[in-house]
Scaffold this motif. Structure first.
Motif, PDB file in Angstrom:
ATOM      1  N   CYS A   1      -5.673  79.929  10.922  1.00  0.00           N
ATOM      2  CA  CYS A   1      -6.836  80.001  10.036  1.00  0.00           C
ATOM      3  C   CYS A   1      -7.880  78.964  10.439  1.00  0.00           C
ATOM      4  O   CYS A   1      -9.079  79.251  10.468  1.00  0.00           O
ATOM      5  N   VAL A   2      -7.426  77.757  10.742  1.00  0.00           N
ATOM      6  CA  VAL A   2      -8.365  76.701  11.145  1.00  0.00           C
ATOM      7  C   VAL A   2      -9.064  77.095  12.444  1.00  0.00           C
ATOM      8  O   VAL A   2     -10.284  76.960  12.588  1.00  0.00           O
ATOM      9  N   ILE A   3      -8.287  77.608  13.402  1.00  0.00           N
ATOM     10  CA  ILE A   3      -8.863  77.992  14.698  1.00  0.00           C
ATOM     11  C   ILE A   3      -9.865  79.142  14.514  1.00  0.00           C
ATOM     12  O   ILE A   3     -10.937  79.152  15.112  1.00  0.00           O
ATOM     13  N   ALA A   4      -9.522  80.097  13.647  1.00  0.00           N
ATOM     14  CA  ALA A   4     -10.406  81.251  13.426  1.00  0.00           C
ATOM     15  C   ALA A   4     -11.558  80.908  12.477  1.00  0.00           C
ATOM     16  O   ALA A   4     -12.551  81.638  12.409  1.00  0.00           O
ATOM     17  N   GLY A   5     -11.396  79.818  11.707  1.00  0.00           N
ATOM     18  CA  GLY A   5     -12.404  79.475  10.720  1.00  0.00           C
ATOM     19  C   GLY A   5     -12.421  80.455   9.558  1.00  0.00           C
ATOM     20  O   GLY A   5     -13.441  80.654   8.901  1.00  0.00           O
TER      21      GLY A   5
ATOM     22  N   ARG B   1      -6.251  85.244  15.689  1.00  0.00           N
ATOM     23  CA  ARG B   1      -6.045  85.656  17.084  1.00  0.00           C
ATOM     24  C   ARG B   1      -4.606  86.075  17.363  1.00  0.00           C
ATOM     25  O   ARG B   1      -4.365  86.938  18.186  1.00  0.00           O
ATOM     26  N   ARG B   2      -3.646  85.437  16.715  1.00  0.00           N
ATOM     27  CA  ARG B   2      -2.252  85.765  17.030  1.00  0.00           C
ATOM     28  C   ARG B   2      -1.746  86.866  16.090  1.00  0.00           C
ATOM     29  O   ARG B   2      -1.637  86.668  14.876  1.00  0.00           O
TER      30      ARG B   2
ATOM     31  N   LEU C   1       0.234  71.965  19.748  1.00  0.00           N
ATOM     32  CA  LEU C   1       0.313  73.290  19.149  1.00  0.00           C
ATOM     33  C   LEU C   1      -1.007  74.020  19.369  1.00  0.00           C
ATOM     34  O   LEU C   1      -2.071  73.493  19.007  1.00  0.00           O
ATOM     35  N   ARG C   2      -0.927  75.181  19.973  1.00  0.00           N
ATOM     36  CA  ARG C   2      -2.104  76.058  20.182  1.00  0.00           C
ATOM     37  C   ARG C   2      -3.218  75.373  20.972  1.00  0.00           C
ATOM     38  O   ARG C   2      -4.375  75.746  20.843  1.00  0.00           O
ATOM     39  N   GLU C   3      -2.842  74.380  21.790  1.00  0.00           N
ATOM     40  CA  GLU C   3      -3.838  73.571  22.517  1.00  0.00           C
ATOM     41  C   GLU C   3      -4.909  73.058  21.566  1.00  0.00           C
ATOM     42  O   GLU C   3      -6.048  72.801  21.947  1.00  0.00           O
ATOM     43  N   TYR C   4      -4.523  72.883  20.314  1.00  0.00           N
ATOM     44  CA  TYR C   4      -5.463  72.425  19.291  1.00  0.00           C
ATOM     45  C   TYR C   4      -4.986  71.128  18.649  1.00  0.00           C
ATOM     46  O   TYR C   4      -5.723  70.157  18.553  1.00  0.00           O
ATOM     47  N   LEU C   5      -3.713  71.138  18.231  1.00  0.00           N
ATOM     48  CA  LEU C   5      -3.209  70.004  17.468  1.00  0.00           C
ATOM     49  C   LEU C   5      -2.260  69.148  18.309  1.00  0.00           C
ATOM     50  O   LEU C   5      -1.235  69.635  18.791  1.00  0.00           O
TER      51      LEU C   5
END
Ligand SMILES: [Zn+2]
Length: 227
Positions: free
Chosen positions: A69-73, A81-82, A217-221
């Motif tokens: 949700c954070v990645i997709a906004g 996406r997943r 995680l997810r190349e984000y966190l």
């Protein structure tokens, strides 16, 4: 990934790696929900009691949904996406409600309200599995710290240290999987990082006086648990 046998002693066999309780189920590490299909072969498995397994599953689902949700906004399943996570969110009312109420818009920006304890417990669970599985050092005690931060919020110096820590001063225990990886090449073992699924999950186990498990995680966190 190659499955590396754990040739260490018996400390981490036969009991729950989270609480020391009775071994009843196997925990996949990382959880299958965090990875896309087809899953990599030979995912790590850690012994767990039923109570810890259930608690872990809830935190893992929360974290997987929150990240997407954070990645997709957005908490709209159609925008994630997943596919696996979108499907879960579309079918799980309480999770969907949690995600919906987690975000608000402030000055044109989406702000996410995070249940820090769930994130902490989710990360700690993984770190405990790796401590037992990779380093043969089961840790049911409370860690010194559990930290997480989006990679994009870190300074260049922080990223450099996080990605390329100094070579461990003390090598992992002989017989542990981390030790085996030092002599096994071509196993996604890059710079100490073990890439389980590109873009979704990688981790590193460090043993240099303190014991640290780093995960991305997810190349984000970027996450780190330290004992
Ligand atoms: Zn347990």
């Amino acid at each position: 990934m190659k499955r590396l046998e754990n040739n260490g002693d018996q400390r981490n066999q036969g009991f729950c790696v989270h609480c020391g309780g009775v071994y009843k189920t196997d925990d996949h590490v990382p959880p299958k929900l965090w990875l896309d299909d087809p899953l990599p072969e030979n995912l790590a498995i850690a012994p767990s009691c039923r109570k810890c397994n259930k608690a872990c599953a809830e935190n893992e689902a929360y974290l997987a949904c929150l990240l997407e949700c954070v990645i997709a906004g957005s908490s709209d399943p159609a925008k994630l996406r997943r596919p696996k996570v979108a499907k879960l969110l579309a079918s799980n009312f309480s999770l969907a409600e949690k995600m919906d109420s987690a975000s608000r818009t402030e000055n044109g920006q989406i702000v996410w309200n995070i249940e820090a304890d769930r994130v902490k417990q989710g990360l700690l669970k993984l770190a405990r599995c790796y401590a037992a599985y990779e380093l043969n050092e089961p840790r049911t005690d409370e860690p010194e710290s559990v930290l997480w931060m989006p990679l994009q919020s870190m300074t260049p110096d922080q990223i450099e240290e996080f990605e390329n820590p100094d070579v461990p001063a003390v090598w992992p225990e002989v017989g542990s999987r981390a030790m085996s990886r030092l002599v096994v090449t071509g196993d996604g073992y890059e710079n100490g990082w073990i890439e389980v699924q590109p873009g979704n999950y990688r981790f590193m186990a460090l043993c240099d006086g303190s014991l640290r498990i780093r995960m991305v995680l997810r190349e984000y966190l970027a996450c780190e648990v330290e004992w």
